[in-house]
Design a protein around this motif. Structure first.
Motif, PDB file in Angstrom:
ATOM      1  N   LEU A   1      24.246   5.804 -10.087  1.00 64.20           N
ATOM      2  CA  LEU A   1      23.155   5.613 -11.031  1.00 64.20           C
ATOM      3  C   LEU A   1      21.812   5.538 -10.316  1.00 64.20           C
ATOM      4  O   LEU A   1      20.814   6.107 -10.774  1.00 64.20           O
ATOM      5  CB  LEU A   1      23.391   4.337 -11.849  1.00 64.20           C
ATOM      6  CG  LEU A   1      24.597   4.359 -12.795  1.00 64.20           C
ATOM      7  CD1 LEU A   1      24.761   3.009 -13.474  1.00 64.20           C
ATOM      8  CD2 LEU A   1      24.452   5.454 -13.834  1.00 64.20           C
ATOM      9  N   THR A   2      21.769   4.834  -9.175  1.00 65.09           N
ATOM     10  CA  THR A   2      20.520   4.718  -8.431  1.00 65.09           C
ATOM     11  C   THR A   2      20.041   6.067  -7.926  1.00 65.09           C
ATOM     12  O   THR A   2      18.861   6.415  -8.037  1.00 65.09           O
ATOM     13  CB  THR A   2      20.696   3.754  -7.246  1.00 65.09           C
ATOM     14  OG1 THR A   2      21.062   2.461  -7.730  1.00 65.09           O
ATOM     15  CG2 THR A   2      19.400   3.636  -6.452  1.00 65.09           C
ATOM     16  N   ASN A   3      20.964   6.848  -7.378  1.00 63.79           N
ATOM     17  CA  ASN A   3      20.581   8.161  -6.848  1.00 63.79           C
ATOM     18  C   ASN A   3      20.134   9.107  -7.959  1.00 63.79           C
ATOM     19  O   ASN A   3      19.175   9.873  -7.796  1.00 63.79           O
ATOM     20  CB  ASN A   3      21.752   8.777  -6.085  1.00 63.79           C
ATOM     21  CG  ASN A   3      22.036   8.062  -4.774  1.00 63.79           C
ATOM     22  OD1 ASN A   3      21.174   7.368  -4.231  1.00 63.79           O
ATOM     23  ND2 ASN A   3      23.249   8.195  -4.269  1.00 63.79           N
ATOM     24  N   SER A   4      20.819   9.062  -9.102  1.00 61.22           N
ATOM     25  CA  SER A   4      20.459   9.977 -10.186  1.00 61.22           C
ATOM     26  C   SER A   4      19.102   9.616 -10.779  1.00 61.22           C
ATOM     27  O   SER A   4      18.269  10.495 -11.024  1.00 61.22           O
ATOM     28  CB  SER A   4      21.535   9.957 -11.274  1.00 61.22           C
ATOM     29  OG  SER A   4      21.673   8.663 -11.828  1.00 61.22           O
ATOM     30  N   VAL A   5      18.857   8.331 -11.007  1.00 64.27           N
ATOM     31  CA  VAL A   5      17.554   7.912 -11.533  1.00 64.27           C
ATOM     32  C   VAL A   5      16.453   8.178 -10.510  1.00 64.27           C
ATOM     33  O   VAL A   5      15.351   8.611 -10.853  1.00 64.27           O
ATOM     34  CB  VAL A   5      17.582   6.424 -11.935  1.00 64.27           C
ATOM     35  CG1 VAL A   5      16.199   5.953 -12.362  1.00 64.27           C
ATOM     36  CG2 VAL A   5      18.578   6.196 -13.059  1.00 64.27           C
ATOM     37  N   GLY A   6      16.745   7.929  -9.241  1.00 66.64           N
ATOM     38  CA  GLY A   6      15.755   8.192  -8.200  1.00 66.64           C
ATOM     39  C   GLY A   6      15.393   9.652  -8.089  1.00 66.64           C
ATOM     40  O   GLY A   6      14.230  10.006  -7.852  1.00 66.64           O
ATOM     41  N   ALA A   7      16.370  10.531  -8.304  1.00 63.22           N
ATOM     42  CA  ALA A   7      16.096  11.967  -8.239  1.00 63.22           C
ATOM     43  C   ALA A   7      15.163  12.413  -9.353  1.00 63.22           C
ATOM     44  O   ALA A   7      14.396  13.361  -9.201  1.00 63.22           O
ATOM     45  CB  ALA A   7      17.410  12.747  -8.306  1.00 63.22           C
ATOM     46  N   PHE A   8      15.217  11.720 -10.503  1.00 63.00           N
ATOM     47  CA  PHE A   8      14.378  12.094 -11.639  1.00 63.00           C
ATOM     48  C   PHE A   8      13.098  11.263 -11.704  1.00 63.00           C
ATOM     49  O   PHE A   8      12.241  11.507 -12.555  1.00 63.00           O
ATOM     50  CB  PHE A   8      15.170  11.912 -12.944  1.00 63.00           C
ATOM     51  CG  PHE A   8      14.587  12.633 -14.131  1.00 63.00           C
ATOM     52  CD1 PHE A   8      14.900  13.955 -14.373  1.00 63.00           C
ATOM     53  CD2 PHE A   8      13.713  11.988 -14.990  1.00 63.00           C
ATOM     54  CE1 PHE A   8      14.369  14.618 -15.467  1.00 63.00           C
ATOM     55  CE2 PHE A   8      13.167  12.647 -16.086  1.00 63.00           C
ATOM     56  CZ  PHE A   8      13.496  13.968 -16.319  1.00 63.00           C
ATOM     57  N   ALA A   9      12.950  10.283 -10.821  1.00 66.24           N
ATOM     58  CA  ALA A   9      11.848   9.319 -10.930  1.00 66.24           C
ATOM     59  C   ALA A   9      10.475   9.980 -10.909  1.00 66.24           C
ATOM     60  O   ALA A   9       9.587   9.599 -11.686  1.00 66.24           O
ATOM     61  CB  ALA A   9      11.945   8.286  -9.810  1.00 66.24           C
TER      62      ALA A   9
ATOM     63  N   PHE B   1      31.030   7.527 -12.665  1.00 68.50           N
ATOM     64  CA  PHE B   1      29.706   7.556 -13.297  1.00 68.50           C
ATOM     65  C   PHE B   1      29.052   6.180 -13.251  1.00 68.50           C
ATOM     66  O   PHE B   1      27.905   6.046 -12.828  1.00 68.50           O
ATOM     67  CB  PHE B   1      29.841   8.032 -14.742  1.00 68.50           C
ATOM     68  CG  PHE B   1      28.599   7.825 -15.571  1.00 68.50           C
ATOM     69  CD1 PHE B   1      27.499   8.649 -15.416  1.00 68.50           C
ATOM     70  CD2 PHE B   1      28.529   6.787 -16.496  1.00 68.50           C
ATOM     71  CE1 PHE B   1      26.346   8.458 -16.175  1.00 68.50           C
ATOM     72  CE2 PHE B   1      27.389   6.591 -17.259  1.00 68.50           C
ATOM     73  CZ  PHE B   1      26.297   7.424 -17.091  1.00 68.50           C
ATOM     74  N   TRP B   2      29.802   5.150 -13.688  1.00 68.07           N
ATOM     75  CA  TRP B   2      29.241   3.798 -13.779  1.00 68.07           C
ATOM     76  C   TRP B   2      29.342   3.110 -12.417  1.00 68.07           C
ATOM     77  O   TRP B   2      29.973   2.083 -12.237  1.00 68.07           O
ATOM     78  CB  TRP B   2      29.968   2.996 -14.850  1.00 68.07           C
ATOM     79  CG  TRP B   2      29.200   1.787 -15.310  1.00 68.07           C
ATOM     80  CD1 TRP B   2      29.481   0.496 -15.041  1.00 68.07           C
ATOM     81  CD2 TRP B   2      28.016   1.785 -16.107  1.00 68.07           C
ATOM     82  NE1 TRP B   2      28.547  -0.331 -15.618  1.00 68.07           N
ATOM     83  CE2 TRP B   2      27.633   0.434 -16.287  1.00 68.07           C
ATOM     84  CE3 TRP B   2      27.239   2.785 -16.680  1.00 68.07           C
ATOM     85  CZ2 TRP B   2      26.508   0.067 -17.022  1.00 68.07           C
ATOM     86  CZ3 TRP B   2      26.119   2.415 -17.415  1.00 68.07           C
ATOM     87  CH2 TRP B   2      25.764   1.078 -17.580  1.00 68.07           C
ATOM     88  N   ASN B   3      28.672   3.697 -11.444  1.00 67.85           N
ATOM     89  CA  ASN B   3      28.656   3.189 -10.077  1.00 67.85           C
ATOM     90  C   ASN B   3      27.207   2.992  -9.661  1.00 67.85           C
ATOM     91  O   ASN B   3      26.368   3.862  -9.927  1.00 67.85           O
ATOM     92  CB  ASN B   3      29.372   4.185  -9.151  1.00 67.85           C
ATOM     93  CG  ASN B   3      29.359   3.745  -7.708  1.00 67.85           C
ATOM     94  OD1 ASN B   3      28.379   3.965  -6.999  1.00 67.85           O
ATOM     95  ND2 ASN B   3      30.446   3.126  -7.265  1.00 67.85           N
ATOM     96  N   GLN B   4      26.902   1.881  -9.034  1.00 68.76           N
ATOM     97  CA  GLN B   4      25.510   1.572  -8.702  1.00 68.76           C
ATOM     98  C   GLN B   4      24.873   2.654  -7.849  1.00 68.76           C
ATOM     99  O   GLN B   4      23.733   3.059  -8.088  1.00 68.76           O
ATOM    100  CB  GLN B   4      25.418   0.219  -7.989  1.00 68.76           C
ATOM    101  CG  GLN B   4      23.987  -0.184  -7.648  1.00 68.76           C
ATOM    102  CD  GLN B   4      23.913  -1.543  -6.972  1.00 68.76           C
ATOM    103  OE1 GLN B   4      24.937  -2.219  -6.830  1.00 68.76           O
ATOM    104  NE2 GLN B   4      22.734  -1.934  -6.563  1.00 68.76           N
ATOM    105  N   THR B   5      25.603   3.143  -6.878  1.00 70.01           N
ATOM    106  CA  THR B   5      25.051   4.183  -6.001  1.00 70.01           C
ATOM    107  C   THR B   5      24.769   5.459  -6.787  1.00 70.01           C
ATOM    108  O   THR B   5      23.708   6.083  -6.639  1.00 70.01           O
ATOM    109  CB  THR B   5      26.026   4.487  -4.855  1.00 70.01           C
ATOM    110  OG1 THR B   5      26.268   3.287  -4.115  1.00 70.01           O
ATOM    111  CG2 THR B   5      25.457   5.550  -3.933  1.00 70.01           C
TER     112      THR B   5
END
Length: 393
Positions: free
Chosen positions: A70-78, A64-68
């Motif tokens: 977190l980035t992908n999950s936030v980007g999907a909801f952006a 979960f606490w991985n940069q890739t």
């Protein structure tokens, strides 16, 4: 006899001093509780974010606490987070905007059409989509003010109108954004369009080394800009004034009609801005793109502390609400929770957030505690009087 009377008087004075000290401590406790619980209510979004992160770390840890991740999950909801910023502006004035999902879908389709059929660059496509969204937002604002149609009804109608126009414009066919030339390679403009949201494509690579995922950058920049607008400008104060009491705001010289129309225009403009991001992320524009996105946007605003009654809320809170939803989706997905139960959980979270915002909720919560503290104080009084009577005897 005189010595006995003096001793009794001194004992009574000491007991009275102790009782005063005890009585003084208890109101302090009640006062602290009265201040603490409402404060926790105002921080509900931040507390929720901490709990979601803790849940992710406890269940999936480094995955979960991985940069890739977190980035992908936030980007999907952006794109939905950007919608939430516009929806927050409207809710702050006491209105609602249900059309942002359809406007995003229209922006997505327009961006794909401009790329495929007119070979425009992303620098040309994005402003066009923003203008298209602003136009529909202007229609919402005019209908809600000049024609005095309730914003719920007006934007619900616009949701249907824009979705129908989108399907007519696209002839009910999805349009891909991966345009190739005769050699089978992506055209320069199609390759540049990927940078708007395709996973694995970052922007500002020459400035920030590996760069940053554009949807994340866009969401953060939009939130910062509109948070500053609300907190530092006269327009922002007028938005809160209209949501707090439109009649009082009008009597104070605020142009309520202009403020209301402006927030709807800004909401539509942001939805249009999110359209190309969604198209780039999906590598295509679908006639049904953005469906139900307006519900996620409203949920993010409410979870972030924005009151549906208007006049209370911040863009920073909405950003936190968007993070809660996207990270919750990610945590539940990593733990193999079905989509059906994810919907149930998110719905319950929205209900809890609305209950916590209810006026007088924390006052009602504090009252039993105060009564309990008061009853314990009264229960200790007979013991003190009995002890004093024993001393006197």
């Amino acid at each position: 006899m005189t010595e006995t009377t003096d001793k009794g008087a001194r004992a009574m004075s000491e007991d009275g001093a102790a009782g005063t000290a005890l009585g003084g401590a208890r109101p302090d406790l009640r006062t602290r509780l009265g201040r603490l619980l409402p404060m926790l209510g105002s921080l509900q979004g931040y507390i929720g974010l901490v709990l979601v992160i803790a849940l992710g770390l406890a269940t999936k840890g480094e995955v979960f606490w991985n940069q890739t991740n977190l980035t992908n999950s936030v980007g999907a909801f952006a794109s939905r987070g950007i919608l939430a910023v516009g929806v927050t502006l409207v809710i702050l004035t006491g209105g609602i905007d249900l059309s942002v999902g359809s406007i995003l879908g229209m922006g997505s389709m327009v961006s794909a059409m401009m790329l495929v059929h007119h070979n425009l660059t992303p620098w040309e496509i994005v402003p066009i989509c923003m203008l298209v969204g602003a136009f529909f937002g202007l229609c919402n604002g005019i209908g809600s003010t000049w024609f005095r149609i309730q914003s719920f009804v007006m934007t619900l109608a616009m949701l249907s109108v824009v979705r129908g126009l989108d399907r007519q414009y696209s002839d009910n066919v999805s349009v891909g954004t991966q345009v190739v030339n005769d050699q089978g390679h992506l055209t320069p403009h199609a390759a540049a369009f990927q940078g708007l949201g395709t996973p694995g494509h970052n922007v500002l690579t020459g400035v920030l080394g590996q760069g940053i995922y554009y949807p994340v950058l866009a969401l953060v920049v939009v939130c910062v800009i509109f948070q500053l607008i609300l907190s530092r400008t006269r327009f922002g104060r007028h938005v809160y004034a209209v949501g707090g009491n439109a009649t009082a705001a009008r009597l104070s010289g605020v142009n309520v009609t202009a403020v209301t129309i402006t927030v709807f225009v800004l909401s539509g403009m942001l939805a249009g801005f999110a359209g190309p991001i969604d198209a780039a992320y999906s590598a295509s524009a679908d006639p049904l793109a953005g469906q139900s996105y307006e519900l996620d946007a409203i949920a993010a605003a409410v979870i972030g502390g924005t009151s549906l009654a208007g006049g209370r809320g911040t863009i920073a809170g909405t950003f936190v609400g968007a993070l809660i939803l996207t990270l919750l989706d990610n945590v539940l997905g990593l733990n193999a929770v079905s989509d059906n139960w994810q919907l149930v959980i998110k719905g319950l979270i929205v209900v809890v957030a609305v209950v916590l915002q209810r006026p007088g909720f924390f006052t009602a919560l504090i009252t039993p505690i105060r009564r309990l503290v008061g009853s314990s104080s009264r229960g200790s009084s007979p013991q003190g009087s009995s002890s004093r009577e024993g001393d006197e005897q």
